[in-house]
Write a protein that holds these residues in place. Structure first.
Motif, PDB file in Angstrom:
ATOM      1  N   MET A   1      30.040  38.234  43.550  1.00  0.00           N
ATOM      2  CA  MET A   1      30.922  37.182  43.014  1.00  0.00           C
ATOM      3  C   MET A   1      32.323  37.349  43.593  1.00  0.00           C
ATOM      4  O   MET A   1      32.858  38.437  43.650  1.00  0.00           O
ATOM      5  CB  MET A   1      30.975  37.306  41.482  1.00  0.00           C
ATOM      6  CG  MET A   1      31.615  36.113  40.815  1.00  0.00           C
ATOM      7  SD  MET A   1      31.835  36.325  39.021  1.00  0.00           S
ATOM      8  CE  MET A   1      30.189  36.611  38.425  1.00  0.00           C
ATOM      9  N   ASN A   2      32.895  36.240  44.018  1.00  0.00           N
ATOM     10  CA  ASN A   2      34.261  36.268  44.513  1.00  0.00           C
ATOM     11  C   ASN A   2      35.203  36.664  43.365  1.00  0.00           C
ATOM     12  O   ASN A   2      35.110  36.113  42.274  1.00  0.00           O
ATOM     13  CB  ASN A   2      34.593  34.847  44.991  1.00  0.00           C
ATOM     14  CG  ASN A   2      35.908  34.798  45.724  1.00  0.00           C
ATOM     15  OD1 ASN A   2      36.819  35.524  45.358  1.00  0.00           O
ATOM     16  ND2 ASN A   2      35.970  33.962  46.730  1.00  0.00           N
ATOM     17  N   SER A   3      36.109  37.610  43.632  1.00  0.00           N
ATOM     18  CA  SER A   3      36.895  38.132  42.509  1.00  0.00           C
ATOM     19  C   SER A   3      37.796  37.072  41.879  1.00  0.00           C
ATOM     20  O   SER A   3      38.122  37.137  40.708  1.00  0.00           O
ATOM     21  CB  SER A   3      37.701  39.355  42.928  1.00  0.00           C
ATOM     22  OG  SER A   3      38.630  38.972  43.901  1.00  0.00           O
ATOM     23  N   LYS A   4      38.182  36.042  42.658  1.00  0.00           N
ATOM     24  CA  LYS A   4      39.064  35.047  42.030  1.00  0.00           C
ATOM     25  C   LYS A   4      38.302  34.120  41.075  1.00  0.00           C
ATOM     26  O   LYS A   4      38.901  33.467  40.233  1.00  0.00           O
ATOM     27  CB  LYS A   4      39.849  34.261  43.087  1.00  0.00           C
ATOM     28  CG  LYS A   4      39.085  33.192  43.830  1.00  0.00           C
ATOM     29  CD  LYS A   4      40.054  32.403  44.717  1.00  0.00           C
ATOM     30  CE  LYS A   4      39.371  31.576  45.779  1.00  0.00           C
ATOM     31  NZ  LYS A   4      38.189  30.851  45.420  1.00  0.00           N
ATOM     32  N   ASP A   5      36.981  34.087  41.194  1.00  0.00           N
ATOM     33  CA  ASP A   5      36.173  33.293  40.260  1.00  0.00           C
ATOM     34  C   ASP A   5      35.909  34.049  38.966  1.00  0.00           C
ATOM     35  O   ASP A   5      35.389  33.510  38.012  1.00  0.00           O
ATOM     36  CB  ASP A   5      34.790  32.975  40.855  1.00  0.00           C
ATOM     37  CG  ASP A   5      34.913  32.104  42.076  1.00  0.00           C
ATOM     38  OD1 ASP A   5      35.917  31.388  42.180  1.00  0.00           O
ATOM     39  OD2 ASP A   5      33.988  32.156  42.908  1.00  0.00           O
ATOM     40  N   MET A   6      36.221  35.345  38.987  1.00  0.00           N
ATOM     41  CA  MET A   6      35.826  36.183  37.861  1.00  0.00           C
ATOM     42  C   MET A   6      36.915  36.200  36.794  1.00  0.00           C
ATOM     43  O   MET A   6      38.047  36.562  37.072  1.00  0.00           O
ATOM     44  CB  MET A   6      35.588  37.588  38.379  1.00  0.00           C
ATOM     45  CG  MET A   6      34.572  38.329  37.559  1.00  0.00           C
ATOM     46  SD  MET A   6      34.686  40.035  37.961  1.00  0.00           S
ATOM     47  CE  MET A   6      34.185  40.052  39.657  1.00  0.00           C
ATOM     48  N   LEU A   7      36.555  35.776  35.606  1.00  0.00           N
ATOM     49  CA  LEU A   7      37.551  35.730  34.536  1.00  0.00           C
ATOM     50  C   LEU A   7      37.619  37.097  33.843  1.00  0.00           C
ATOM     51  O   LEU A   7      38.685  37.626  33.587  1.00  0.00           O
ATOM     52  CB  LEU A   7      37.129  34.636  33.547  1.00  0.00           C
ATOM     53  CG  LEU A   7      38.126  34.196  32.504  1.00  0.00           C
ATOM     54  CD1 LEU A   7      39.389  33.670  33.163  1.00  0.00           C
ATOM     55  CD2 LEU A   7      37.510  33.105  31.638  1.00  0.00           C
ATOM     56  N   LEU A   8      36.425  37.619  33.551  1.00  0.00           N
ATOM     57  CA  LEU A   8      36.349  38.886  32.816  1.00  0.00           C
ATOM     58  C   LEU A   8      35.369  39.814  33.528  1.00  0.00           C
ATOM     59  O   LEU A   8      34.293  39.382  33.942  1.00  0.00           O
ATOM     60  CB  LEU A   8      35.837  38.615  31.395  1.00  0.00           C
ATOM     61  CG  LEU A   8      35.676  39.838  30.502  1.00  0.00           C
ATOM     62  CD1 LEU A   8      37.014  40.236  29.875  1.00  0.00           C
ATOM     63  CD2 LEU A   8      34.671  39.568  29.380  1.00  0.00           C
ATOM     64  N   ALA A   9      35.769  41.062  33.649  1.00  0.00           N
ATOM     65  CA  ALA A   9      34.842  42.066  34.184  1.00  0.00           C
ATOM     66  C   ALA A   9      34.894  43.293  33.282  1.00  0.00           C
ATOM     67  O   ALA A   9      35.948  43.903  33.112  1.00  0.00           O
ATOM     68  CB  ALA A   9      35.230  42.439  35.610  1.00  0.00           C
TER      69      ALA A   9
END
Ligand SMILES: Nc1ncnc2c1ncn2[C@@H]1O[C@H](COP(=O)(O)OP(=O)(O)OP(=O)(O)O)[C@@H](O)[C@H]1O
Ligand SMILES: [Mg+2]
Length: 245
Positions: A1-9
């Motif tokens: 997953m592209n990190s800018k698409d990731m809201l929460l990790a």
């Protein structure tokens, strides 16, 4: 997953209640704009996970990144200020307050307080029954209306990510459908949602991606449309390799 698409990790968190370890190395990723369901039997650790994301439980180790910041260890009010909100298990509302007063409790942060009239209008449009009952004590609401109030109150803080714990527990099927359709609508308006529900089939139907929890661990993850029966069995009967050994 592209990190800018990731809201929460969530990365490898471990959570204990005294001597008992409730979460083991739990990791998950929530993509912006998605509905993600977390399924699992009673005691699997679903509420513990949501409470840990919201800062109510503190992980002994691991990391929780929200919008690129590590929120691990922050107090809940700071986490809410960053854009996370929770509709808690048991749709707990303030029974002696009116519906409107309950909603305003959700807008206690300065940013949300400024927008409270706009947001009241928004939640009354989403849940018209709350407008009708705005002046009534919350103790007079039905179970379904209480659940709607709990979700609406969470929306009053203008979250970017809404966590809903046990969204349909104890409610009549027609009300459950109504609530799910509203959840879908809120998601289409741009809100990312994490759903926890004992009704596994329904939460698979309405979510894009699902995680299956068993005994404090994530044992399966995938697109909800692809998980199907296997996820249901895994969630309830724990047909996981580790258990068969
Ligand atoms: N406050 C607490 N103190 C001690 N143990 C707890 C506490 N809260 C939860 N647990 C234990 O942690 C485990 C996970 O509980 P949790 O409530 O997170 O599960 P859940 O998946 O939300 O279950 P349910 O479907 O019943 O809501 C369970 O074994 C539970 O007994
Ligand atoms: Mg729970």
């Amino acid at each position: 997953m592209n990190s800018k698409d990731m809201l929460l990790a969530v990365k490898k968190i471990n959570v204990h209640y005294g001597d008992f370890q409730a979460l083991h190395q739990v990791s998950l990723q929530i993509r912006a704009g998605s509905i993600v369901s977390i399924i699992g039997a009673n005691g699997a650790g679903k509420s513990t996970l949501l409470n840990t994301i919201l800062g109510i439980n503190k992980p002994a180790s691991g990391e929780i990144m929200f919008l690129g910041d590590n929120i691990h260890g922050l107090p809940t009010n700071r986490i809410v200020a960053k854009g996370l909100a929770m509709s808690p298990e048991g749709s707990s509302v303030f029974k002696k307050l009116t519906v409107k007063e309950n909603l305003l409790m959700g807008a206690y942060l300065p940013r949300a307080r400024k927008q409270k009239n706009k947001n009241l209008e928004r939640v009354y449009t989403l849940f018209p029954v709350l407008r009708d009952k705005a002046g009534q004590e919350a103790s007079y609401l039905s179970g379904g209306q209480r659940q709607m109030l709990a979700i609406a109150r969470a929306l009053m803080s203008e979250p970017k990510l809404l966590c809903c714990d046990e969204i349909s527990l104890g409610l009549a099927p027609i009300i459950i459908k109504d609530i799910y359709l509203t959840i879908k609508k809120i998601n289409e308006q741009g809100l990312t949602i994490i759903l926890v529900d004992q009704d596994v089939r329904r939460s698979l139907t309405y979510s894009d991606f699902s995680y299956v929890m068993l005994k404090g661990q994530i044992v399966m993850a995938g697109k909800s449309s692809a998980l199907g029966e296997e996820a249901v069995k895994e969630a309830y009967f724990g047909l996981h390799k580790a258990d068969k050994q």
